[in-house]
Motif scaffolding. Structure first.
Motif, mmCIF file in Angstrom:
data_model
loop_
_atom_site.group_PDB
_atom_site.id
_atom_site.type_symbol
_atom_site.label_atom_id
_atom_site.label_comp_id
_atom_site.label_asym_id
_atom_site.label_seq_id
_atom_site.Cartn_x
_atom_site.Cartn_y
_atom_site.Cartn_z
ATOM 1 N N SER A 71 0.859 -1.186 0.000
ATOM 2 C CA SER A 71 0.000 0.000 0.000
ATOM 3 C C SER A 71 0.888 1.226 0.000
ATOM 4 C CB SER A 71 -0.891 0.022 1.246
ATOM 5 O OG SER A 71 -1.686 -1.136 1.311
ATOM 6 N N VAL A 73 1.027 5.489 -0.045
ATOM 7 C CA VAL A 73 0.369 6.789 0.149
ATOM 8 C C VAL A 73 1.370 7.848 -0.284
ATOM 9 C CG1 VAL A 73 -0.607 8.378 1.852
ATOM 10 C CG2 VAL A 73 -1.007 5.908 2.076
ATOM 11 N N THR A 74 0.861 8.825 -1.015
ATOM 12 C CA THR A 74 1.721 9.924 -1.451
ATOM 13 C C THR A 74 1.048 11.244 -1.111
ATOM 14 O OG1 THR A 74 2.882 10.928 -3.316
ATOM 15 C CG2 THR A 74 0.735 9.962 -3.790
ATOM 16 N N ASN A 75 1.851 12.274 -0.980
ATOM 17 C CA ASN A 75 1.296 13.618 -0.808
ATOM 18 C C ASN A 75 1.422 14.404 -2.117
ATOM 19 O OD1 ASN A 75 4.017 14.055 -0.847
ATOM 20 N ND2 ASN A 75 4.156 14.722 1.296
ATOM 21 N N HIS A 77 -0.034 14.600 -5.829
ATOM 22 C CA HIS A 77 -1.160 14.141 -6.643
ATOM 23 C C HIS A 77 -1.210 14.880 -7.981
ATOM 24 C CE1 HIS A 77 -2.742 11.631 -3.443
ATOM 25 N NE2 HIS A 77 -2.391 12.609 -2.622
ATOM 26 N N LEU A 82 2.408 11.050 -11.134
ATOM 27 C CA LEU A 82 1.813 9.756 -11.464
ATOM 28 C C LEU A 82 2.494 9.133 -12.679
ATOM 29 C CD1 LEU A 82 -0.169 7.457 -11.209
ATOM 30 C CD2 LEU A 82 -1.886 8.878 -12.353
ATOM 31 N N ARG A 100 -4.534 2.216 -8.896
ATOM 32 C CA ARG A 100 -4.770 3.503 -8.243
ATOM 33 C C ARG A 100 -6.063 3.319 -7.461
ATOM 34 N NH1 ARG A 100 -7.322 8.408 -9.636
ATOM 35 N NH2 ARG A 100 -7.851 7.570 -11.673
ATOM 36 N N ALA A 102 -9.128 4.366 -4.370
ATOM 37 C CA ALA A 102 -9.915 5.388 -3.684
ATOM 38 C C ALA A 102 -9.826 5.062 -2.197
ATOM 39 C CB ALA A 102 -11.365 5.355 -4.152
ATOM 40 N N SER A 104 -8.061 5.661 1.773
ATOM 41 C CA SER A 104 -6.877 6.104 2.514
ATOM 42 C C SER A 104 -5.562 5.663 1.875
ATOM 43 C CB SER A 104 -6.943 5.605 3.961
ATOM 44 O OG SER A 104 -7.010 4.191 3.969
ATOM 45 N N VAL A 105 -5.597 4.699 0.991
ATOM 46 C CA VAL A 105 -4.406 4.250 0.265
ATOM 47 C C VAL A 105 -4.507 4.796 -1.151
ATOM 48 C CG1 VAL A 105 -3.240 2.217 -0.679
ATOM 49 C CG2 VAL A 105 -4.127 2.170 1.662
ATOM 50 N N ASP A 106 -3.413 5.356 -1.648
ATOM 51 C CA ASP A 106 -3.423 5.921 -3.002
ATOM 52 C C ASP A 106 -3.170 4.870 -4.079
ATOM 53 O OD1 ASP A 106 -3.890 8.659 -2.255
ATOM 54 O OD2 ASP A 106 -1.820 8.712 -1.527
ATOM 55 N N TYR A 107 -2.239 3.942 -3.830
ATOM 56 C CA TYR A 107 -1.872 2.926 -4.813
ATOM 57 C C TYR A 107 -1.686 1.594 -4.109
ATOM 58 C CZ TYR A 107 -1.150 7.053 -7.551
ATOM 59 O OH TYR A 107 -1.355 8.252 -8.186
#
Length: 166
Positions: A71, A73-75, A77, A82, A100, A102, A104-107
């Motif tokens: 999992s 997470v990035t800040n 976007h 990407l 990708r 939706a 709390s996890v981005d990828y």
């Protein structure tokens, strides 16, 4: 938009189970002679419904025994970030799925490696290539179900003609 009917759906179901069957056998199972069945399969390939045919391997026999779900997470976007991230991920053969998300996890990545040490090597290469805020990994202990067969029950069929739009 591709139009599918019940016969197409049957052909797809058979091919998902075993794409090495001879066309004559597939045709027999769906009630078509070889040539019309082959034409349908060709049309399904040309229209992109059948993307490719592959061999499925036994992960243990090719020493790819550990599955990790990573999992990320990035800040950042932005489209540029990407693009760079996706390009970096595509260089890792260990990544067999990349989503990708939706929430709390981005990828989310599904990573397959030989062992924990191989995962550590992958992880170090990953964080060296791209800046992420958080990486969290969970390891699969046991695979209970795995299939490449997509459910075909969602193809809406016209009750009168047996045709569908997909």
């Amino acid at each position: 938009m591709t139009t599918l009917d019940r016969t197409d759906k049957k052909i797809l179901s058979i091919l998902q189970e075993d794409c090495t069957l001879p066309v004559a056998e597939i045709g027999r199972r769906v009630g078509l002679s070889t040539t019309p069945c082959w034409r349908r399969i060709q049309r399904l390939e040309e229209e992109g419904v059948i993307m490719k045919r592959v061999a499925l391997l036994d992960a243990t026999k090719v020493n790819a025994k550990v599955t990790a779900f990573v999992s990320i997470v990035t800040n950042q976007h932005t489209e540029d970030w990407l693009d760079r991230f996706a390009s970096a991920i595509k260089t890792f053969p260990e990544v067999v799925e990349f989503y990708r998300m939706a929430g709390s996890v981005d990828y989310l990545l599904r990573v397959v490696v030989a062992d924990i040490e191989a995962y550590d090597v992958f992880y170090k290469k990953l964080i060296a290539k791209i800046d992420v805020a958080d990486v969290s990994t969970t390891f699969a202990m046991e695979q209970i179900k795995s299939t490449t067969e997509l459910p075909l029950g969602f193809i809406p069929l016209d009750k009168e003609k047996g045709r569908a739009s997909a």
